[in-house]
Scaffold this active site. Structure first.
Site, PDB file in Angstrom:
ATOM      1  N   ASP A  21       0.864  -1.184   0.000  1.00 33.87           N
ATOM      2  CA  ASP A  21       0.000   0.000   0.000  1.00 33.87           C
ATOM      3  C   ASP A  21       0.896   1.227   0.000  1.00 33.87           C
ATOM      4  O   ASP A  21       2.131   1.118  -0.106  1.00 33.87           O
ATOM      5  CB  ASP A  21      -0.952  -0.012   1.199  1.00 33.87           C
ATOM      6  CG  ASP A  21      -2.315   0.576   0.847  1.00 33.87           C
ATOM      7  OD1 ASP A  21      -2.368   1.784   0.518  1.00 33.87           O
ATOM      8  OD2 ASP A  21      -3.314  -0.159   0.893  1.00 33.87           O
ATOM      9  N   HIS A  56      -2.924   3.153  -4.666  1.00 31.60           N
ATOM     10  CA  HIS A  56      -2.325   2.706  -3.397  1.00 31.60           C
ATOM     11  C   HIS A  56      -0.904   2.189  -3.629  1.00 31.60           C
ATOM     12  O   HIS A  56      -0.516   1.148  -3.106  1.00 31.60           O
ATOM     13  CB  HIS A  56      -3.200   1.639  -2.747  1.00 31.60           C
ATOM     14  CG  HIS A  56      -4.438   2.196  -2.098  1.00 31.60           C
ATOM     15  ND1 HIS A  56      -4.406   2.988  -0.966  1.00 31.60           N
ATOM     16  CD2 HIS A  56      -5.758   2.068  -2.438  1.00 31.60           C
ATOM     17  CE1 HIS A  56      -5.650   3.320  -0.628  1.00 31.60           C
ATOM     18  NE2 HIS A  56      -6.488   2.797  -1.511  1.00 31.60           N
ATOM     19  N   GLU A  93      -9.850   2.644  -5.197  1.00 30.80           N
ATOM     20  CA  GLU A  93      -9.461   4.006  -4.833  1.00 30.80           C
ATOM     21  C   GLU A  93      -8.244   4.497  -5.627  1.00 30.80           C
ATOM     22  O   GLU A  93      -7.229   4.886  -5.075  1.00 30.80           O
ATOM     23  CB  GLU A  93      -9.171   4.069  -3.322  1.00 30.80           C
ATOM     24  CG  GLU A  93     -10.397   3.781  -2.473  1.00 30.80           C
ATOM     25  CD  GLU A  93     -10.118   3.851  -0.981  1.00 30.80           C
ATOM     26  OE1 GLU A  93     -11.013   4.275  -0.229  1.00 30.80           O
ATOM     27  OE2 GLU A  93      -9.006   3.473  -0.561  1.00 30.80           O
TER      28      GLU A  93
END
Length: 590
Positions: free
Chosen positions: A184, A255, A344
């Protein structure tokens, strides 16, 4: 019997036998391990043997009336399925028959519960203790094939021994999937020999925000760590012994700030100031830039970083290298699914990047959403060609029917109609049920893990005592009443729901104690949702579950789990003055 998860059915004595009796375990009790159950016998001797102090010798030469028998029984498999089992206890033996070795193992877990909470300790607690199992029959089988927990080790690193402990806790609750969130923005946790800077640089951050991203508090010391390939092979083998599938996750294309910090060429270098670190709130600058020009570093805060992978041939080859090594460490026999994230992914850098815009035009794509779909589809095909199944968060459905100019209702060659993904691709539905419903209707398998219901980082009660409160209130009863299969699906579509998963994001869980607090006791409720048959829609008996939990708390105590007590956090479990992000009201269902 206070068993958790609740078994399918049971009766107090073998047919024709007397009730109220018990089978005693003693130093002469032997284990007869049928073909294929040797691993279960090894686990039993290691864990139950340690707790009881009993040797459980091999049954060769033992008396025929003092046995624990482990066997794979095709008849049990036909009746109860491969993970189903039947426990029969009479005055001569304890027999655990399963449809497969996994079924026998889950039966052994139930048998351990029948021995009492002290069977979960690491050593005997007193000399002369008498151990016994009540006579009776239990028949049991899981509702879902996928019963999972995701652990985020990127935001806060969990050392290897902590991961092994989590696997033991999953096994004790009959959960069989460990989703391993390895990369991440805040850290890269898997050794990749072909690209060593991913761990030399990407595994470490200089400091860590203390609390929610709006908090002004910092832990001013480096944080990080990673797993070597040897560590990961050990974790995979340890999980396999417990019949747990490990699903590794490598996040693409968003990410990815930790990876870009290690190898800046992975980022969108042609975007103005894209080599700078972003602001504390995780957004780009108001002037259209993305940082301060100081160089991208492993992120020390929380949120969604604007730094995403560039859509270049170099990036594709780089991540193919990464996935080649991932496939080697996580073999197909134990890890058929590879998670690619896909969630995202902000498109601001791609909109500002001449190279990304040229790529969109070159590929004939409609927009940046379709560019992300192209990125995901590349690795879907790449993994499928190597016998693996891609799984990603529900954003992998966005824009994907526009790839290669596919019509809105048409199929892409080699893909499933309307998505362009390979038939084996699956979706983790986290933004409610909608993504899972869309995937199932399109013919893709689904794991239901909606944020509003089963994100265990969400707070467990209202009020100021909850440490660093995040999200909606999700009580033990809320988790227990979660239903993974939405009513909008037909029976044929519902068959695509592989199961369900609880997710543990660790932004505000800095150590094992905090993870324990957030996960337990709610994981026990989730385990029953994932395993036990649903009597009828809305008919789970929470009062009965709560009564059985009284004994289960004793098991958790024996295991050293620092769960949230039913009456609220203990003084040392609170975090007064550390800002969280509570959300008010009832979470949306969709």
């Amino acid at each position: 019997m206070d068993l958790i998860p609740e078994p399918l059915r049971s009766w107090p004595a073998p047919r024709g036998g007397a009730t109220g009796a018990a089978f005693p375990l003693d130093a002469e009790t032997a284990v007869e391990a049928g073909t294929g159950t040797e691993g279960v016998a090894r686990w039993w001797r290691t864990y139950v043997g340690a707790a009881t102090g009993l040797p459980f010798p091999d049954a060769s030469g033992a008396t025929a009336d003092n046995l624990v028998v482990l066997e794979i029984d095709p008849a049990a498999g036909r009746e109860l399925g491969p993970e189903g089992y039947r426990i029969t206890v009479d005055d001569a033996e304890v027999r655990v028959a399963g449809g497969s070795a996994a079924g026998v193992f889950w039966g052994a877990q139930t048998l351990r519960q029948l021995l009492g909470a002290d069977a979960f300790r690491a050593a005997p607690t007193g000399a002369g203790r008498q151990w016994s199992v009540p006579t009776g029959v239990i028949e049991d089988a899981p509702r879902f094939a996928w019963r999972g927990l995701m652990l985020d080790v990127s935001r806060h690193f969990t050392p290897k021994d902590g991961v092994l402990r989590q696997l033991d806790l999953l096994a004790a609750h009959k959960l069989n999937v460990f989703h391993f969130h390895l990369t991440d923005d805040q850290g890269w946790r898997i050794e990749i020999e072909s690209h060593p800077k991913l761990t030399e640089i990407g595994a470490w951050r200089a400091r860590t925000r203390w609390g929610h991203r709006a908090s002004e508090l910092w832990e001013e010391k480096p944080h990080g760590g990673y797993y070597t390939k040897a560590d990961l092979r050990e974790i995979v083998a340890y999980a396999a012994e417990r019949h747990i599938t490990v699903v590794p996750e490598i996040e693409i294309p968003g990410h990815s700030q930790a990876a870009i910090a290690a190898y800046p060429e992975l980022g969108n270098a042609d975007v103005p100031d894209a080599d700078g670190t972003d602001g504390a709130d995780g957004t780009g600058g108001t002037d259209g830039t993305f940082g301060t020009g100081g160089g991208v570093t492993v992120w020390d805060s929380w949120g969604v970083s604007p730094h995403v992978l560039a859509p270049t041939a170099h990036v594709l080859r780089f991540y193919e290298d990464v996935f080649e090594e991932v496939l080697d460490v996580f073999p197909a026999a134990t890890s058929p699914f590879i998670h690619v994230g896909g969630d995202e992914c902000p498109k601001d850098q791609w909109r500002a990047s001449p190279a990304a815009q040229a790529r969109i035009e070159e590929l004939g794509l409609a927009d940046e959403d379709a560019l992300q779909a192209w990125f995901i589809r590349h690795f879907d095909r790449w993994l499928a060609a190597r016998g693996r199944r891609l799984i990603g968060w529900d954003e992998i459905l966005e824009g994907i029917n526009l790839v290669d100019g596919a019509a809105e209702s048409g199929a892409v060659e080699g893909g499933t109609a309307g998505t362009g993904l390979s038939p084996g691709a699956a979706v983790s539905s986290w933004r409610g049920y909608a993504g899972g419903i869309a995937a199932a209707k399109a013919g893709h398998d689904v794991v239901m893990c909606p944020e509003q219901q089963v994100y265990l980082d969400h707070r467990q009660a209202p009020g100021d005592d909850e440490p660093m409160p995040i999200g909606y209130v999700r009580t033990l009863e809320d988790i227990y009443r979660f239903e993974p299969v939405p009513p909008q699906l037909t029976p044929e579509e519902a068959a695509h729901v592989l199961g369900t998963q609880a997710n543990v994001w660790t932004e505000v869980m800095q150590d094992r104690s905090r993870v324990d607090y957030q996960v337990f006791p709610r994981l026990a409720a989730f385990a029953e949702v994932a395993w036990s048959a649903l009597p009828a829609p809305g008919e789970r008996d929470f009062a009965d579950f709560e009564q059985r939990m009284a004994e289960h708390y004793r098991r958790l105590d024996a295991l050293g789990v620092e769960y949230r007590p039913p009456g609220g956090p203990l003084p040392w479990q609170r975090r007064p003055g550390v800002l969280g992000r509570p959300r008010e009201g009832t979470p949306p269902v969709g």
